[in-house]
Scaffold this motif. Structure first.
Motif, PDB file in Angstrom:
ATOM      1  N   ASP A 133      -6.797  -3.532  -0.014  1.00  0.00           N
ATOM      2  CA  ASP A 133      -6.463  -3.792   1.392  1.00  0.00           C
ATOM      3  C   ASP A 133      -7.139  -5.072   1.880  1.00  0.00           C
ATOM      4  O   ASP A 133      -6.550  -5.888   2.580  1.00  0.00           O
ATOM      5  CB  ASP A 133      -6.897  -2.612   2.267  1.00  0.00           C
ATOM      6  CG  ASP A 133      -5.954  -1.427   2.142  1.00  0.00           C
ATOM      7  OD1 ASP A 133      -4.802  -1.627   1.706  1.00  0.00           O
ATOM      8  OD2 ASP A 133      -6.369  -0.304   2.471  1.00  0.00           O
ATOM      9  N   ALA A 134      -8.421  -5.245   1.486  1.00  0.00           N
ATOM     10  CA  ALA A 134      -9.169  -6.412   1.936  1.00  0.00           C
ATOM     11  C   ALA A 134      -8.563  -7.706   1.412  1.00  0.00           C
ATOM     12  O   ALA A 134      -8.600  -8.738   2.082  1.00  0.00           O
ATOM     13  CB  ALA A 134     -10.627  -6.295   1.494  1.00  0.00           C
ATOM     14  N   LEU A 135      -7.986  -7.654   0.202  1.00  0.00           N
ATOM     15  CA  LEU A 135      -7.380  -8.843  -0.392  1.00  0.00           C
ATOM     16  C   LEU A 135      -5.902  -8.977  -0.036  1.00  0.00           C
ATOM     17  O   LEU A 135      -5.249  -9.937  -0.449  1.00  0.00           O
ATOM     18  CB  LEU A 135      -7.541  -8.815  -1.915  1.00  0.00           C
ATOM     19  CG  LEU A 135      -8.971  -8.907  -2.442  1.00  0.00           C
ATOM     20  CD1 LEU A 135      -8.972  -8.898  -3.965  1.00  0.00           C
ATOM     21  CD2 LEU A 135      -9.658 -10.171  -1.931  1.00  0.00           C
ATOM     22  N   GLY A 136      -5.381  -7.993   0.687  1.00  0.00           N
ATOM     23  CA  GLY A 136      -3.969  -8.044   1.050  1.00  0.00           C
ATOM     24  C   GLY A 136      -3.033  -7.796  -0.120  1.00  0.00           C
ATOM     25  O   GLY A 136      -1.899  -8.283  -0.139  1.00  0.00           O
ATOM     26  N   ILE A 137      -3.478  -7.046  -1.115  1.00  0.00           N
ATOM     27  CA  ILE A 137      -2.655  -6.751  -2.293  1.00  0.00           C
ATOM     28  C   ILE A 137      -1.860  -5.480  -2.031  1.00  0.00           C
ATOM     29  O   ILE A 137      -2.418  -4.455  -1.643  1.00  0.00           O
ATOM     30  CB  ILE A 137      -3.526  -6.558  -3.538  1.00  0.00           C
ATOM     31  CG1 ILE A 137      -4.312  -7.837  -3.841  1.00  0.00           C
ATOM     32  CG2 ILE A 137      -2.684  -6.168  -4.752  1.00  0.00           C
ATOM     33  CD1 ILE A 137      -5.329  -7.687  -4.952  1.00  0.00           C
ATOM     34  N   ALA A 138      -0.551  -5.554  -2.255  1.00  0.00           N
ATOM     35  CA  ALA A 138       0.287  -4.368  -2.071  1.00  0.00           C
ATOM     36  C   ALA A 138       1.333  -4.315  -3.175  1.00  0.00           C
ATOM     37  O   ALA A 138       1.785  -5.342  -3.678  1.00  0.00           O
ATOM     38  CB  ALA A 138       0.968  -4.391  -0.706  1.00  0.00           C
ATOM     39  N   ALA A 139       1.711  -3.111  -3.551  1.00  0.00           N
ATOM     40  CA  ALA A 139       2.759  -2.893  -4.550  1.00  0.00           C
ATOM     41  C   ALA A 139       2.509  -3.708  -5.813  1.00  0.00           C
ATOM     42  O   ALA A 139       3.371  -4.442  -6.271  1.00  0.00           O
ATOM     43  CB  ALA A 139       4.124  -3.205  -3.969  1.00  0.00           C
TER      44      ALA A 139
ATOM     45  N   LEU B 214      -2.385   8.824  -3.764  1.00  0.00           N
ATOM     46  CA  LEU B 214      -2.844   8.798  -2.373  1.00  0.00           C
ATOM     47  C   LEU B 214      -2.335   7.592  -1.588  1.00  0.00           C
ATOM     48  O   LEU B 214      -2.163   7.666  -0.374  1.00  0.00           O
ATOM     49  CB  LEU B 214      -4.379   8.812  -2.340  1.00  0.00           C
ATOM     50  CG  LEU B 214      -5.038  10.061  -2.939  1.00  0.00           C
ATOM     51  CD1 LEU B 214      -6.544   9.878  -3.019  1.00  0.00           C
ATOM     52  CD2 LEU B 214      -4.705  11.289  -2.111  1.00  0.00           C
ATOM     53  N   ARG B 215      -2.097   6.462  -2.302  1.00  0.00           N
ATOM     54  CA  ARG B 215      -1.628   5.245  -1.631  1.00  0.00           C
ATOM     55  C   ARG B 215      -0.459   4.638  -2.418  1.00  0.00           C
ATOM     56  O   ARG B 215      -0.613   3.609  -3.083  1.00  0.00           O
ATOM     57  CB  ARG B 215      -2.776   4.225  -1.536  1.00  0.00           C
ATOM     58  CG  ARG B 215      -3.853   4.580  -0.528  1.00  0.00           C
ATOM     59  CD  ARG B 215      -3.362   4.436   0.913  1.00  0.00           C
ATOM     60  NE  ARG B 215      -2.817   3.119   1.174  1.00  0.00           N
ATOM     61  CZ  ARG B 215      -3.553   2.067   1.534  1.00  0.00           C
ATOM     62  NH1 ARG B 215      -4.863   2.191   1.695  1.00  0.00           N
ATOM     63  NH2 ARG B 215      -2.982   0.889   1.752  1.00  0.00           N
ATOM     64  N   PRO B 216       0.707   5.269  -2.381  1.00  0.00           N
ATOM     65  CA  PRO B 216       1.854   4.766  -3.152  1.00  0.00           C
ATOM     66  C   PRO B 216       2.273   3.350  -2.768  1.00  0.00           C
ATOM     67  O   PRO B 216       2.901   2.662  -3.566  1.00  0.00           O
ATOM     68  CB  PRO B 216       2.957   5.787  -2.835  1.00  0.00           C
ATOM     69  CG  PRO B 216       2.531   6.455  -1.572  1.00  0.00           C
ATOM     70  CD  PRO B 216       1.033   6.487  -1.613  1.00  0.00           C
ATOM     71  N   ASP B 217       1.918   2.917  -1.560  1.00  0.00           N
ATOM     72  CA  ASP B 217       2.278   1.565  -1.133  1.00  0.00           C
ATOM     73  C   ASP B 217       1.534   0.485  -1.910  1.00  0.00           C
ATOM     74  O   ASP B 217       1.959  -0.674  -1.933  1.00  0.00           O
ATOM     75  CB  ASP B 217       1.987   1.400   0.363  1.00  0.00           C
ATOM     76  CG  ASP B 217       0.520   1.676   0.690  1.00  0.00           C
ATOM     77  OD1 ASP B 217       0.051   2.794   0.376  1.00  0.00           O
ATOM     78  OD2 ASP B 217      -0.149   0.787   1.248  1.00  0.00           O
ATOM     79  N   LEU B 218       0.448   0.850  -2.568  1.00  0.00           N
ATOM     80  CA  LEU B 218      -0.346  -0.130  -3.302  1.00  0.00           C
ATOM     81  C   LEU B 218       0.085  -0.289  -4.760  1.00  0.00           C
ATOM     82  O   LEU B 218      -0.337  -1.228  -5.425  1.00  0.00           O
ATOM     83  CB  LEU B 218      -1.832   0.274  -3.282  1.00  0.00           C
ATOM     84  CG  LEU B 218      -2.538   0.285  -1.928  1.00  0.00           C
ATOM     85  CD1 LEU B 218      -3.986   0.705  -2.098  1.00  0.00           C
ATOM     86  CD2 LEU B 218      -2.458  -1.095  -1.274  1.00  0.00           C
ATOM     87  N   VAL B 219       0.894   0.635  -5.259  1.00  0.00           N
ATOM     88  CA  VAL B 219       1.171   0.675  -6.697  1.00  0.00           C
ATOM     89  C   VAL B 219       2.656   0.475  -6.970  1.00  0.00           C
ATOM     90  O   VAL B 219       3.483   1.312  -6.615  1.00  0.00           O
ATOM     91  CB  VAL B 219       0.688   2.011  -7.305  1.00  0.00           C
ATOM     92  CG1 VAL B 219       0.912   2.017  -8.814  1.00  0.00           C
ATOM     93  CG2 VAL B 219      -0.789   2.234  -6.986  1.00  0.00           C
TER      94      VAL B 219
END
Length: 220
Positions: free
Chosen positions: A4-10, A29-34
């Motif tokens: 989140d701090a680096l603005g990395i998503a998916a 837990l955070r499907p938006d990140l993977v």
């Protein structure tokens, strides 16, 4: 929080051993990140005592005793040469330790020396061991139920000669994650990306490239 701090998503997420267990929980837990998930011999919770080195090995059990573990590790690391530590680790993690290149061995020894100089390293090792034991006992049911919540395209890779996390768990792990695929590697230990890097890389890249061709597959 780091992503989140680096603005990395998916992003594609790849993890081995404890890193695989962590990656699986992040994906649940955070499907938006993977974007895609590759689990290489992940340290999934195993309720069978015989298959859990941290439980059935008396020497490992001592390492989780309060007030004993950290001093014991400090004494052991100071007495044991880094070369012996690394070679022992490779013997445990590889199906055939002769596959370890001289370059990789030198890198491992250099890292072992560096780690020995870090005052917090023994405590970090103990806390990691305690975390694995807690996951294999108290947190086991919750961990397995979370696997069913993973929505990212997933690849599970496991060597049939894994001495640390039982290869018997490969099928149940893949079955617990909806739509996942499983790659079993013959005569490979706990580090498939190091012992059979070409096959592992092809499988991982294949999943990523296939997913990239399907924009609609991105997590919501």
């Amino acid at each position: 929080a780091f992503m989140d701090a680096l603005g990395i998503a998916a992003a594609p997420m790849i993890g081995n051993s404890m890193g695989g267990a962590i990656s699986a929980q992040v994906a649940a837990l955070r499907p938006d990140l993977v974007r895609t998930l590759c689990l290489l011999a992940p340290a999934v919770a195993d309720f069978r005592v015989r298959a859990y080195p941290l439980i059935h090995n008396p020497r490992m059990a001592v390492l989780v005793l309060p007030g004993v573990a950290v001093p014991l590790i400090r004494r052991g690391s100071s007495r044991m040469p880094p070369e012996q530590i690394v070679k022992g680790t490779m013997k445990l993690c590889y199906a055939d330790p002769r596959r370890v290149s001289s370059t990789r061995l030198e890198q491992g020894i250099a890292e072992a020396r560096r780690r020995a100089s870090l005052p917090w390293a023994p405590e970090a090792l103990v806390r990691s061991g305690r975390g694995l034991m807690a996951q294999g006992t108290r947190g086991g049911p919750e961990f397995w139920s979370r696997l069913a919540a993973i929505s990212a395209p997933t690849l599970v890779v496991w060597g049939d000669a894994d001495r640390l996390v039982s290869p018997d768990l490969a099928g149940p792990t893949a079955a617990a994650i909806p739509g996942s695929r499983l790659l079993r590697l013959t005569d490979v230990g706990h580090l498939p990306m190091m012992e059979d890097p070409v096959t592992t890389a092809r499988a991982v890249l294949g999943l990523i490239e296939e997913t990239e061709r399907q924009p609609s597959a991105a997590p919501a």
